[in-house]
Design a protein around this motif. Sequence first.
Motif, PDB file in Angstrom:
ATOM      1  N   LYS A 300      25.361  53.875  55.441  1.00  9.65           N
ATOM      2  CA  LYS A 300      25.611  53.532  54.056  1.00  9.65           C
ATOM      3  C   LYS A 300      26.725  52.483  53.935  1.00  9.65           C
ATOM      4  O   LYS A 300      27.468  52.231  54.885  1.00  9.65           O
ATOM      5  CB  LYS A 300      26.009  54.776  53.250  1.00  9.65           C
ATOM      6  N   THR A 301      26.830  51.929  52.750  1.00 10.25           N
ATOM      7  CA  THR A 301      27.847  50.910  52.469  1.00 10.25           C
ATOM      8  C   THR A 301      28.858  51.450  51.461  1.00 10.25           C
ATOM      9  O   THR A 301      28.476  52.093  50.492  1.00 10.25           O
ATOM     10  CB  THR A 301      27.192  49.634  51.912  1.00 10.25           C
ATOM     11  N   PHE A 302      30.122  51.170  51.706  1.00 13.78           N
ATOM     12  CA  PHE A 302      31.197  51.567  50.809  1.00 13.78           C
ATOM     13  C   PHE A 302      31.921  50.314  50.310  1.00 13.78           C
ATOM     14  O   PHE A 302      32.171  49.391  51.088  1.00 13.78           O
ATOM     15  CB  PHE A 302      32.196  52.493  51.504  1.00 13.78           C
ATOM     16  N   GLU A 303      32.248  50.339  49.023  1.00 10.01           N
ATOM     17  CA  GLU A 303      32.983  49.199  48.455  1.00 10.01           C
ATOM     18  C   GLU A 303      34.471  49.367  48.706  1.00 10.01           C
ATOM     19  O   GLU A 303      35.049  50.428  48.476  1.00 10.01           O
ATOM     20  CB  GLU A 303      32.725  49.101  46.953  1.00 10.01           C
ATOM     21  N   VAL A 304      35.090  48.301  49.203  1.00  8.08           N
ATOM     22  CA  VAL A 304      36.528  48.281  49.477  1.00  8.08           C
ATOM     23  C   VAL A 304      37.124  47.084  48.751  1.00  8.08           C
ATOM     24  O   VAL A 304      36.597  45.968  48.824  1.00  8.08           O
ATOM     25  CB  VAL A 304      36.805  48.173  50.997  1.00  8.08           C
ATOM     26  N   ARG A 305      38.208  47.332  48.034  1.00 10.82           N
ATOM     27  CA  ARG A 305      38.894  46.258  47.327  1.00 10.82           C
ATOM     28  C   ARG A 305      40.293  46.062  47.913  1.00 10.82           C
ATOM     29  O   ARG A 305      40.972  47.039  48.249  1.00 10.82           O
ATOM     30  CB  ARG A 305      39.018  46.569  45.841  1.00 10.82           C
ATOM     31  N   ALA A 306      40.686  44.804  48.013  1.00 10.15           N
ATOM     32  CA  ALA A 306      42.008  44.464  48.540  1.00 10.15           C
ATOM     33  C   ALA A 306      42.610  43.366  47.674  1.00 10.15           C
ATOM     34  O   ALA A 306      41.905  42.433  47.260  1.00 10.15           O
ATOM     35  CB  ALA A 306      41.913  44.014  49.991  1.00 10.15           C
ATOM     36  N   ARG A 307      43.901  43.482  47.408  1.00 10.18           N
ATOM     37  CA  ARG A 307      44.607  42.503  46.587  1.00 10.18           C
ATOM     38  C   ARG A 307      45.594  41.711  47.432  1.00 10.18           C
ATOM     39  O   ARG A 307      46.177  42.252  48.386  1.00 10.18           O
ATOM     40  CB  ARG A 307      45.359  43.197  45.446  1.00 10.18           C
ATOM     41  N   PRO A 308      45.806  40.445  47.085  1.00 14.28           N
ATOM     42  CA  PRO A 308      46.806  39.645  47.820  1.00 14.28           C
ATOM     43  C   PRO A 308      48.196  40.233  47.655  1.00 14.28           C
ATOM     44  O   PRO A 308      48.584  40.663  46.564  1.00 14.28           O
ATOM     45  CB  PRO A 308      46.705  38.263  47.167  1.00 14.28           C
ATOM     46  N   GLU A 309      48.943  40.278  48.773  1.00 16.39           N
ATOM     47  CA  GLU A 309      50.318  40.773  48.687  1.00 16.39           C
ATOM     48  C   GLU A 309      51.204  39.814  47.905  1.00 16.39           C
ATOM     49  O   GLU A 309      52.138  40.229  47.238  1.00 16.39           O
ATOM     50  CB  GLU A 309      50.887  40.979  50.094  1.00 16.39           C
ATOM     51  N   LYS A 310      50.890  38.513  47.979  1.00 16.09           N
ATOM     52  CA  LYS A 310      51.621  37.499  47.240  1.00 16.09           C
ATOM     53  C   LYS A 310      50.626  36.668  46.450  1.00 16.09           C
ATOM     54  O   LYS A 310      49.459  36.546  46.845  1.00 16.09           O
ATOM     55  CB  LYS A 310      52.421  36.608  48.196  1.00 16.09           C
ATOM     56  N   PRO A 311      51.036  36.087  45.339  1.00 16.05           N
ATOM     57  CA  PRO A 311      50.116  35.236  44.584  1.00 16.05           C
ATOM     58  C   PRO A 311      49.568  34.103  45.439  1.00 16.05           C
ATOM     59  O   PRO A 311      50.293  33.493  46.230  1.00 16.05           O
ATOM     60  CB  PRO A 311      50.994  34.711  43.442  1.00 16.05           C
ATOM     61  N   VAL A 312      48.277  33.855  45.264  1.00 16.29           N
ATOM     62  CA  VAL A 312      47.605  32.786  46.001  1.00 16.29           C
ATOM     63  C   VAL A 312      47.212  31.713  44.994  1.00 16.29           C
ATOM     64  O   VAL A 312      46.216  31.861  44.277  1.00 16.29           O
ATOM     65  CB  VAL A 312      46.362  33.306  46.754  1.00 16.29           C
ATOM     66  N   PRO A 313      47.969  30.625  44.911  1.00 20.42           N
ATOM     67  CA  PRO A 313      47.627  29.567  43.948  1.00 20.42           C
ATOM     68  C   PRO A 313      46.247  28.977  44.246  1.00 20.42           C
ATOM     69  O   PRO A 313      45.898  28.732  45.404  1.00 20.42           O
ATOM     70  CB  PRO A 313      48.740  28.522  44.153  1.00 20.42           C
ATOM     71  N   GLY A 314      45.476  28.786  43.189  1.00 21.27           N
ATOM     72  CA  GLY A 314      44.170  28.176  43.352  1.00 21.27           C
ATOM     73  C   GLY A 314      43.043  29.145  43.640  1.00 21.27           C
ATOM     74  O   GLY A 314      41.882  28.739  43.720  1.00 21.27           O
ATOM     75  N   LEU A 315      43.361  30.440  43.781  1.00 21.87           N
ATOM     76  CA  LEU A 315      42.315  31.419  44.057  1.00 21.87           C
ATOM     77  C   LEU A 315      41.491  31.662  42.802  1.00 21.87           C
ATOM     78  O   LEU A 315      42.029  31.921  41.725  1.00 21.87           O
ATOM     79  CB  LEU A 315      42.957  32.729  44.524  1.00 21.87           C
ATOM     80  N   ARG A 316      40.164  31.559  42.935  1.00 20.28           N
ATOM     81  CA  ARG A 316      39.285  31.674  41.782  1.00 20.28           C
ATOM     82  C   ARG A 316      38.152  32.647  42.082  1.00 20.28           C
ATOM     83  O   ARG A 316      37.735  32.808  43.241  1.00 20.28           O
ATOM     84  CB  ARG A 316      38.710  30.313  41.384  1.00 20.28           C
ATOM     85  N   PRO A 317      37.642  33.308  41.051  1.00 22.69           N
ATOM     86  CA  PRO A 317      36.523  34.236  41.256  1.00 22.69           C
ATOM     87  C   PRO A 317      35.315  33.523  41.862  1.00 22.69           C
ATOM     88  O   PRO A 317      35.005  32.389  41.514  1.00 22.69           O
ATOM     89  CB  PRO A 317      36.223  34.734  39.840  1.00 22.69           C
ATOM     90  N   GLY A 318      34.636  34.244  42.754  1.00 23.37           N
ATOM     91  CA  GLY A 318      33.451  33.700  43.398  1.00 23.37           C
ATOM     92  C   GLY A 318      33.713  33.114  44.770  1.00 23.37           C
ATOM     93  O   GLY A 318      32.765  32.907  45.541  1.00 23.37           O
ATOM     94  N   MET A 319      34.983  32.816  45.099  1.00 23.80           N
ATOM     95  CA  MET A 319      35.291  32.281  46.422  1.00 23.80           C
ATOM     96  C   MET A 319      35.015  33.325  47.492  1.00 23.80           C
ATOM     97  O   MET A 319      35.154  34.525  47.267  1.00 23.80           O
ATOM     98  CB  MET A 319      36.752  31.840  46.489  1.00 23.80           C
TER      99      MET A 319
END
Length: 336
Positions: A300-319
């Motif tokens: 099976k597949t499990f969804e895992v979410r991770a957030r940047p520890e520091k802001p990443v300038p230029g990061l956009r949804p879909g990348m």
Amino acid sequence: MSLTQRIAALITLVLILTALSIAGWRLLTPPPLLLQGQVEAREVHVSSKIPGRIATLYVEEGQRVLAGNLLLELESPEIEAKLRQATAAERAASAQQEKAHTGARREEIRSAYNAWQTAEANATLMEKTFARIQRLHAEGVVPAQQKDEAEARMIAARRTAEAARAGYDMAQAGARQEDRAAADALVAQAEGAVSEVEAYLRETRLSAPLSAEVSAINAEVGELVSPGFPVVSLVDLEDTWVTFQLREDLLPRIRMGTLLPTRFPAMGEGLYTLKVTHIAAMGDFATWRATRARGDFDLKTFEVRARPEKPVPGLRPGMSAIVIWENLSSPEGEEP
């Protein structure tokens, strides 16, 4: 064959064997496991509670807006008409309330007083008349019938005077407590109706609930939109995360707080550290299906979410986000 030729042939043979060994090693060695995820961000769809026609759009796609900035205005003649009705009903209820609390006018009180005094004077006259007729009856001058009629007129005049006095007292006292309470309740009801319509009217001016970027405008000026229709979509680029879909056999090396060295192809070769903040409690679809009836099973597949520890300038949804599994450190206290 000369010695030089023999040495050249030997070197060629060694090179061929070396190339074959490297090729065989590469064929037998599995490629590094890559985890691919996708950048996501918090998205808010701005909609109205009421139907209306778009009158003005104040933003464009890609525009940065601050919380509270006006996004668009709707026109709704029906709501404006209801507001006028509710306001008129509130004024009428307020007038009734003022009348109930103020009581009768001075002219009405004076009229009631005069009616009472007139009735009182008539009652006094009837009492004196009855007293004289009663004495004449005692002397045998007038018959009993005339005495009884005088007595009846006296009693009626006294009752009329009492009724006039009650009317005067009521005019002075004003409305009853129950009437005042009813008038107050009507005013409160009318004020509630006005507040409700004003709340609907505020829904014709839609503002940004947060500072974000306009990602989509789903209707144009002049179009009629229904309640709940997402007219403007906002995306908060400061609230981003990466979603991975992991097979269950990879989960033993993932824990809450695990750090993931990640590369974003759209942003070059640099590595960024992500921190696991969410692991789905329940597995989703099967990533890998068993092909044998015995000794194998679906994964099976499990969804895992991770957030940047520091802001990443230029990061956009879909990348896309790439994690090399071999570079991932095992959870503390466990062997890789």
